[in-house]
Design a protein around this motif. Structure first.
Motif, PDB file in Angstrom:
ATOM      1  N   ILE A  36     108.628  25.260  76.159  1.00 50.16           N
ATOM      2  CA  ILE A  36     107.284  25.216  75.571  1.00 50.16           C
ATOM      3  C   ILE A  36     106.215  25.161  76.658  1.00 50.16           C
ATOM      4  N   THR A  37     105.045  25.610  76.272  1.00 48.37           N
ATOM      5  CA  THR A  37     103.877  25.500  77.143  1.00 48.37           C
ATOM      6  C   THR A  37     103.243  24.136  76.900  1.00 48.37           C
ATOM      7  N   THR A  38     102.917  23.432  77.979  1.00 47.57           N
ATOM      8  CA  THR A  38     102.173  22.173  77.854  1.00 47.57           C
ATOM      9  C   THR A  38     100.936  22.282  78.733  1.00 47.57           C
ATOM     10  N   LEU A  59     107.732  17.727  74.180  1.00 42.64           N
ATOM     11  CA  LEU A  59     109.062  17.347  74.640  1.00 42.64           C
ATOM     12  C   LEU A  59     109.139  15.858  74.935  1.00 42.64           C
ATOM     13  N   LEU A  80     115.446  28.993  88.606  1.00 40.93           N
ATOM     14  CA  LEU A  80     115.280  28.241  87.357  1.00 40.93           C
ATOM     15  C   LEU A  80     115.963  28.935  86.183  1.00 40.93           C
ATOM     16  N   GLY A  81     116.123  30.233  86.270  1.00 47.07           N
ATOM     17  CA  GLY A  81     116.733  30.981  85.177  1.00 47.07           C
ATOM     18  C   GLY A  81     118.227  30.741  85.024  1.00 47.07           C
ATOM     19  N   GLU A  95     118.594  22.343  76.502  1.00 47.15           N
ATOM     20  CA  GLU A  95     117.504  23.265  76.872  1.00 47.15           C
ATOM     21  C   GLU A  95     117.668  23.717  78.313  1.00 47.15           C
ATOM     22  N   HIS A 107     113.900  25.310  82.792  1.00 47.74           N
ATOM     23  CA  HIS A 107     112.640  26.015  83.067  1.00 47.74           C
ATOM     24  C   HIS A 107     111.635  25.842  81.934  1.00 47.74           C
ATOM     25  N   GLY A 108     110.384  26.243  82.220  1.00 48.16           N
ATOM     26  CA  GLY A 108     109.335  26.186  81.221  1.00 48.16           C
ATOM     27  C   GLY A 108     109.134  27.530  80.549  1.00 48.16           C
ATOM     28  N   SER A 109     107.933  27.744  80.007  1.00 51.29           N
ATOM     29  CA  SER A 109     107.662  28.943  79.209  1.00 51.29           C
ATOM     30  C   SER A 109     107.318  30.164  80.065  1.00 51.29           C
ATOM     31  N   ALA A 110     107.216  29.973  81.384  1.00 48.32           N
ATOM     32  CA  ALA A 110     107.010  31.058  82.365  1.00 48.32           C
ATOM     33  C   ALA A 110     105.972  32.094  81.914  1.00 48.32           C
ATOM     34  N   PRO A 111     104.702  31.702  81.772  1.00 53.40           N
ATOM     35  CA  PRO A 111     103.701  32.674  81.299  1.00 53.40           C
ATOM     36  C   PRO A 111     103.569  33.899  82.206  1.00 53.40           C
ATOM     37  N   ASP A 112     103.957  33.749  83.490  1.00 52.04           N
ATOM     38  CA  ASP A 112     103.827  34.899  84.414  1.00 52.04           C
ATOM     39  C   ASP A 112     104.762  36.048  84.055  1.00 52.04           C
ATOM     40  N   ASN A 165     115.593  35.523  82.702  1.00 51.13           N
ATOM     41  CA  ASN A 165     117.037  35.342  82.798  1.00 51.13           C
ATOM     42  C   ASN A 165     117.498  34.402  81.667  1.00 51.13           C
TER      43      ASN A 165
HETATM   44  P1  NAD Z   1     108.236  27.551  84.670  1.00 50.42           P
HETATM   45  O1  NAD Z   1     109.556  26.868  84.743  1.00 50.42           O
HETATM   46  O2  NAD Z   1     107.841  28.077  83.344  1.00 50.42           O
HETATM   47  O3  NAD Z   1     108.198  28.769  85.721  1.00 50.42           O
HETATM   48  C1  NAD Z   1     108.282  28.566  87.132  1.00 50.42           C
HETATM   49  C2  NAD Z   1     108.663  29.884  87.810  1.00 50.42           C
HETATM   50  O4  NAD Z   1     110.039  30.188  87.530  1.00 50.42           O
HETATM   51  C3  NAD Z   1     107.857  31.080  87.305  1.00 50.42           C
HETATM   52  O5  NAD Z   1     107.591  31.944  88.383  1.00 50.42           O
HETATM   53  C4  NAD Z   1     108.771  31.747  86.308  1.00 50.42           C
HETATM   54  O6  NAD Z   1     108.562  33.129  86.152  1.00 50.42           O
HETATM   55  C5  NAD Z   1     110.148  31.455  86.897  1.00 50.42           C
HETATM   56  N1  NAD Z   1     111.138  31.345  85.820  1.00 50.42           N
HETATM   57  C6  NAD Z   1     111.280  30.309  84.950  1.00 50.42           C
HETATM   58  N2  NAD Z   1     112.244  30.558  84.097  1.00 50.42           N
HETATM   59  C7  NAD Z   1     112.764  31.773  84.409  1.00 50.42           C
HETATM   60  C8  NAD Z   1     113.801  32.584  83.860  1.00 50.42           C
HETATM   61  N3  NAD Z   1     114.519  32.186  82.804  1.00 50.42           N
HETATM   62  N4  NAD Z   1     114.041  33.781  84.412  1.00 50.42           N
HETATM   63  C9  NAD Z   1     113.331  34.204  85.485  1.00 50.42           C
HETATM   64  N5  NAD Z   1     112.341  33.473  86.057  1.00 50.42           N
HETATM   65  C10 NAD Z   1     112.051  32.275  85.513  1.00 50.42           C
HETATM   66  O7  NAD Z   1     107.153  26.516  85.201  1.00 50.42           O
HETATM   67  P2  NAD Z   1     105.560  26.619  85.156  1.00 50.42           P
HETATM   68  O8  NAD Z   1     105.116  28.032  85.365  1.00 50.42           O
HETATM   69  O9  NAD Z   1     105.101  25.565  86.074  1.00 50.42           O
HETATM   70  O10 NAD Z   1     105.181  26.150  83.695  1.00 50.42           O
HETATM   71  C11 NAD Z   1     104.828  27.040  82.624  1.00 50.42           C
HETATM   72  C12 NAD Z   1     104.636  26.219  81.372  1.00 50.42           C
HETATM   73  O11 NAD Z   1     105.897  25.652  80.962  1.00 50.42           O
HETATM   74  C13 NAD Z   1     103.672  25.051  81.540  1.00 50.42           C
HETATM   75  O12 NAD Z   1     102.870  24.962  80.386  1.00 50.42           O
HETATM   76  C14 NAD Z   1     104.592  23.831  81.648  1.00 50.42           C
HETATM   77  O13 NAD Z   1     103.983  22.672  81.182  1.00 50.42           O
HETATM   78  C15 NAD Z   1     105.736  24.254  80.775  1.00 50.42           C
HETATM   79  N6  NAD Z   1     107.040  23.634  81.092  1.00 50.42           N
HETATM   80  C16 NAD Z   1     107.865  23.404  80.035  1.00 50.42           C
HETATM   81  C17 NAD Z   1     109.149  22.948  80.274  1.00 50.42           C
HETATM   82  C18 NAD Z   1     110.068  22.794  79.097  1.00 50.42           C
HETATM   83  O14 NAD Z   1     109.789  23.335  78.037  1.00 50.42           O
HETATM   84  N7  NAD Z   1     111.179  22.096  79.254  1.00 50.42           N
HETATM   85  C19 NAD Z   1     109.587  22.703  81.576  1.00 50.42           C
HETATM   86  C20 NAD Z   1     108.727  22.977  82.635  1.00 50.42           C
HETATM   87  C21 NAD Z   1     107.458  23.461  82.380  1.00 50.42           C
END
Ligand code: NAD
Length: 326
Positions: free
Chosen positions: A68-70, A80, A236-237, A252, A255-260, A268
């Motif tokens: 999720i996005t937080t 969470l 993280l994937g 779970e 990793h997070g919601s990875a908006p990028d 992944n």
């Molecule tokens: P993130 O874990 O979403 O991403 C960090 C980096 O890792 C990014 O460059 C992303 O593209 C890459 N990445 C993450 N998962 C990937 C995957 N499955 N495959 C390939 N690349 C992957 O962390 P963030 O960008 O700091 O946070 C984004 C949002 O997610 C924020 O709103 C944050 O609060 C939230 N968040 C949620 C959780 C959760 O739901 N458990 C955990 C961490 C962050």
């Protein structure tokens, strides 16, 4: 078995179908309750999670969660953190070891588990925001420390009989308390232990990850160290987690919601798929869990991967390939 399925936001919505295709391939007849929870729901309805959602989750055996996005908005409460507290999911278990054909930034073989206290510490939710200052109270209780230390000891006993207690007891009274309780629990359980200050741990984890087996630490330190560990393990994937309490559990990817990368179909799905594996292990379905490990190994051996690992396949492609092999 009845599970609550929460895809969440961003790539959570993309990795969840891949994870479910693997789960469905076993034909276990698991009942699924689909729930919309997260930032998207908050934008749509003004509420990220409702009491009814929690009630439905309580009727399930466990939760499979995407991400999720937080937003960093003081008016928005982390969903969470609320779920972990309300369901009393006090043990966050995060395993790290190298997977086949994954390039690692550090050398050395390693296989360690971070056991993170999941309901108190810096995430206790006791906070004040004023005009010129803000306060976050770090609560560490005897009950909270004892039960997470017991959990780490029981894991250590199944592994090498040793754990590393990670803290900042040289500066923080709350950590000096955590340290005293955890060392007491380790002695009572005949589990050998060493201690590391969290800053030294962050450094040594990169240099000598193979030295560690079970790492026991508080909420925020575990949160940060596990992203570092994910980098050591190749990304993280790839890294799953289990949030375990006495009654409920939630699985779970870390990793997070990875908006990028959200919306591109390139996330992944392996972290989410290995979270299904942890769920099946927790449910006593050991054979199915092992077959997920083998299927993941097999796709990685064939370099059938998403772009984060250098491949050109989509989230769905990789999910389906693993589902075909289990
Ligand atoms: P993130 O874990 O979403 O991403 C960090 C980096 O890792 C990014 O460059 C992303 O593209 C890459 N990445 C993450 N998962 C990937 C995957 N499955 N495959 C390939 N690349 C992957 O962390 P963030 O960008 O700091 O946070 C984004 C949002 O997610 C924020 O709103 C944050 O609060 C939230 N968040 C949620 C959780 C959760 O739901 N458990 C955990 C961490 C962050």
């Amino acid at each position: 078995m009845k599970i609550a399925v929460v895809p969440g936001d961003g790539i959570g919505k993309e990795v969840m179908p891949a994870a479910l295709s693997v789960l469905d391939a076993f034909g276990l007849g698991i009942e699924k309750v689909n729930l919309e929870i997260g930032y998207g729901k908050w934008e749509r309805t003004g509420s990220a999670i409702m009491d009814d959602d929690i009630a439905l989750i309580r009727e399930c055996d466990c939760v499979l969660f995407g991400a999720i996005t937080t937003p960093p908005d003081p008016n928005y409460k982390s969903v969470l953190v609320r779920l972990r507290k309300e369901l009393d999911l006090y043990a966050n278990i995060r395993p790290f070891k190298p997977l086949k054909n994954v390039n690692l930034p550090c050398s050395g073989n390693f296989d360690f588990i971070i056991v993170r206290e999941n309901t108190e510490g810096m995430y206790s939710g006791v906070e004040e925001l004023h005009e010129d200052a803000a306060y976050t109270t770090r609560i560490v209780t005897r009950k909270g420390s004892e039960r997470i230390a017991e959990r780490a000891c029981s894991l250590a006993k199944k592994r090498k009989g040793h754990m590393t207690i990670v803290h900042k007891a040289n500066v923080l009274k709350s950590d000096s308390f955590f340290r005293d309780v955890c060392t007491g629990v380790a002695k009572k359980n005949n589990v050998s232990f060493n201690e590391m200050l969290v800053d030294a741990m962050a450094y040594d984890m990169i240099l000598h990850p193979g030295k560690y087996d079970v790492l026991l630490t508080t909420n925020l330190f575990g949160d940060i160290l596990s992203d570092e560990a994910a980098a050591i393990a190749g990304g993280l994937g790839l890294c799953p987690s289990a949030n375990i309490g006495d009654k409920y559990a939630l699985f779970e990817p870390i990793h997070g919601s990875a908006p990028d990368i959200a919306g591109k179909g390139i996330a992944n799905p392996i972290a989410a798929i290995l979270s299904v594996k942890m769920m099946l292990e927790w449910a006593g379905k050991t054979e199915e869990a092992m077959s997920i490990d083998k299927a993941v190994d097999s796709v990685l051996t064939k370099h059938f991967t998403t772009p984060d690992l250098g491949g050109g396949y989509s989230t769905q492609d990789v999910g389906e390939a693993i589902a075909r092999l289990v």
